[in-house]
Design a protein around this motif. Structure first.
Motif, PDB file in Angstrom:
ATOM      1  N   LYS A  63      -4.834   5.844   3.434  1.00 16.45           N
ATOM      2  CA  LYS A  63      -5.994   6.026   2.541  1.00 16.45           C
ATOM      3  C   LYS A  63      -5.577   6.769   1.260  1.00 16.45           C
ATOM      4  CE  LYS A  63      -9.337   6.063   6.356  1.00 16.45           C
ATOM      5  NZ  LYS A  63      -9.693   4.670   6.188  1.00 16.45           N
ATOM      6  N   TYR A 120     -11.282   6.620  -6.990  1.00 12.74           N
ATOM      7  CA  TYR A 120     -12.288   6.475  -5.934  1.00 12.74           C
ATOM      8  C   TYR A 120     -13.655   6.482  -6.588  1.00 12.74           C
ATOM      9  CZ  TYR A 120     -14.727   7.472  -1.517  1.00 12.74           C
ATOM     10  OH  TYR A 120     -15.545   7.407  -0.428  1.00 12.74           O
ATOM     11  N   PRO A 128      -3.227   4.630   9.266  1.00 13.16           N
ATOM     12  CA  PRO A 128      -3.931   4.214   8.049  1.00 13.16           C
ATOM     13  C   PRO A 128      -3.212   4.741   6.796  1.00 13.16           C
ATOM     14  CG  PRO A 128      -5.037   6.101   9.038  1.00 13.16           C
ATOM     15  CD  PRO A 128      -3.919   5.714   9.977  1.00 13.16           C
ATOM     16  N   GLU A 135       0.833  -1.214   0.000  1.00  7.93           N
ATOM     17  CA  GLU A 135       0.000   0.000   0.000  1.00  7.93           C
ATOM     18  C   GLU A 135       0.866   1.263   0.000  1.00  7.93           C
ATOM     19  OE1 GLU A 135      -3.317   0.083  -0.499  1.00  7.93           O
ATOM     20  OE2 GLU A 135      -3.073  -2.083  -0.654  1.00  7.93           O
TER      21      GLU A 135
END
Length: 424
Positions: A362, A368, A360, A301
């Motif tokens: 994101k 999206y 996180p 990620e």
């Protein structure tokens, strides 16, 4: 205020993305001083530059208000736009893939192959993907202690995976790689069709047209074959698919193949090459990962955020509206700056550090909303599997020369990542 000319130039100049620091510095300046403002450059229609994470998400989630198809889905100059519209009967896009579609067409066409790219279907492919990954790692090991990780591994491994999913024979993979690099690297003299600097619209457009024509002729033949002999591959789904009860139109079918064949590997290749480059430069992160392989998914990620291979998409406002307090008029053009969103200080702590355990995370690298990348689960799986196979065998790695990047303002990443390494 309008964006200062030099900053605007750094956003559109392909060389700024090869430099990386130049484009990131420009976006950092914009986030701080003009997070949503208009770029006005000679030869281009004015366009809004959307640099903040929250504003990118805001535009991406409103698909009826911000369209992909009404104007070019990628940044293009006035002259190119005019020529493309003349060639395409008024359409601003040379292709008509999912990227250049709005609903209801987008949803109907996406549905055709969506099941293929869902995690539950991809699980069936994992063993085969692992086998492919091992093969490339063996080839890397056979090179001794030096290789160009981008050219020898990162470009070829995802290419082989997507070509197998699509149904392209291995013998044709070099051709597919070359055509993909010509298409996405049209602005880079080292990889484009002409092999030289492209300074005028005619040459640049002619290069892209010739590449697209080569793709078309290849996939026309493949379509005929899959109609006669359907197989369990994505090419057969496209060749025999129907939308609104009718077979796909020629442009739509060819565009579908091209987006699957190109976006299906180039973005993953860029991220994979960028990840090893980052690990080689951040030995503490490399050692941390070696010590705890359970961090591989979060490292994947972070490498996607770090590299952000898709640098922008354009959207067109379908009505007067407001974004972040700014008045956007109907037909205004918006540049969604994904690398900027992925370095947004309001969302990512210490955004210019490569942190394999960032959480996180994101990031907006896959887009999206309705247009989120169809192949995101395949991309993640390919990268996870490669690192699961490579890291236990890779004792050490360091840069062996200066890596370089592709000159391109749409899709780009590393061109060369020379490394010195030891395998166990």
């Amino acid at each position: 205020m309008a964006i200062p000319e030099q900053i605007a130039r750094d956003i559109v100049d392909p060389k700024a993305y090869a430099d990386w620091k130049r484009s990131h510095d420009a976006f950092a300046w914009l986030r701080k001083n003009a997070p949503l403002d208009v770029a006005q450059l000679d030869g281009f229609d004015p366009f809004w530059v959307v640099t903040r994470h929250a504003d990118i998400l805001n535009v991406e989630r409103q698909n009826d208000l911000f369209h992909n198809e009404d104007r070019s889905a990628t940044l293009t100059n006035i002259e190119t736009d005019k020529k493309v519209r003349e060639m395409m009967g008024g359409s601003p896009n040379l292709l008509r893939s999912l990227v250049q579609m709005d609903n209801p067409d987008h949803m109907q066409y996406r549905r055709l192959t969506q099941a293929w790219f869902m995690p539950q279907n991809l699980r069936k492919l994992e063993d085969r993907i692992r086998e492919i990954a091992r093969g490339f790692i063996d080839k890397m090991a056979a090179k001794g202690t030096e290789c160009d990780f981008a050219r020898d591994v990162a470009f070829l491994y995802p290419l082989h995976v997507i070509m197998e999913v699509l149904g392209v024979p291995e013998i044709d993979e070099p051709r597919m790689l070359k055509l993909t690099q010509e298409l996405f690297g049209a602005q880079d003299p080292e990889v484009n069709r002409s092999g030289k600097e492209v300074s005028d619209t005619d040459t640049g457009l002619a290069n892209i047209q010739a590449t697209v024509a080569d793709f078309f002729s290849y996939f026309v033949e493949m379509t005929e074959d899959r109609r006669r002999n359907p197989r369990d591959d994505v090419a057969s789904v496209i060749a025999n698919g129907a939308v609104y009860g009718q077979p796909l139109g020629h442009l739509e079918a060819m565009s579908y193949y091209i987006i699957a064949a190109t976006a299906g590997h180039d973005t993953t290749s860029n991220t994979t090459a960028g990840a090893l480059w980052a690990l080689a430069e951040n030995q503490d992160q490399f050692r941390k990962l070696k010590d705890d392989l359970s961090l591989i998914p979060s490292m994947v990620e972070e490498s996607i955020r770090w590299e952000t291979p898709v640098k922008h998409f354009m959207r067109t406002a379908t009505a007067d509206t407001e974004v972040a307090g700014k008045q956007i008029k109907k037909n205004d053009w918006l540049f969604l700056a994904y690398p900027s969103g992925n370095r947004d200080e309001d969302v990512f702590e210490d955004p210019y550090s490569f942190k394999i355990d960032r959480s996180p995370n994101k990031h907006v690298a896959f887009g999206y909303g309705a247009h989120v990348c169809l192949g995101q689960h395949l991309a993640r799986m390919e990268m996870r599997v490669l690192w699961e196979e490579l890291l236990p065998r890779l004792k050490s790695v360091e840069l062996n020369g200066t890596p370089t990047r592709v000159q391109a303002n749409f899709v780009s990443g590393p061109k060369s990542v020379p490394i010195r390494f030891q395998m166990s």
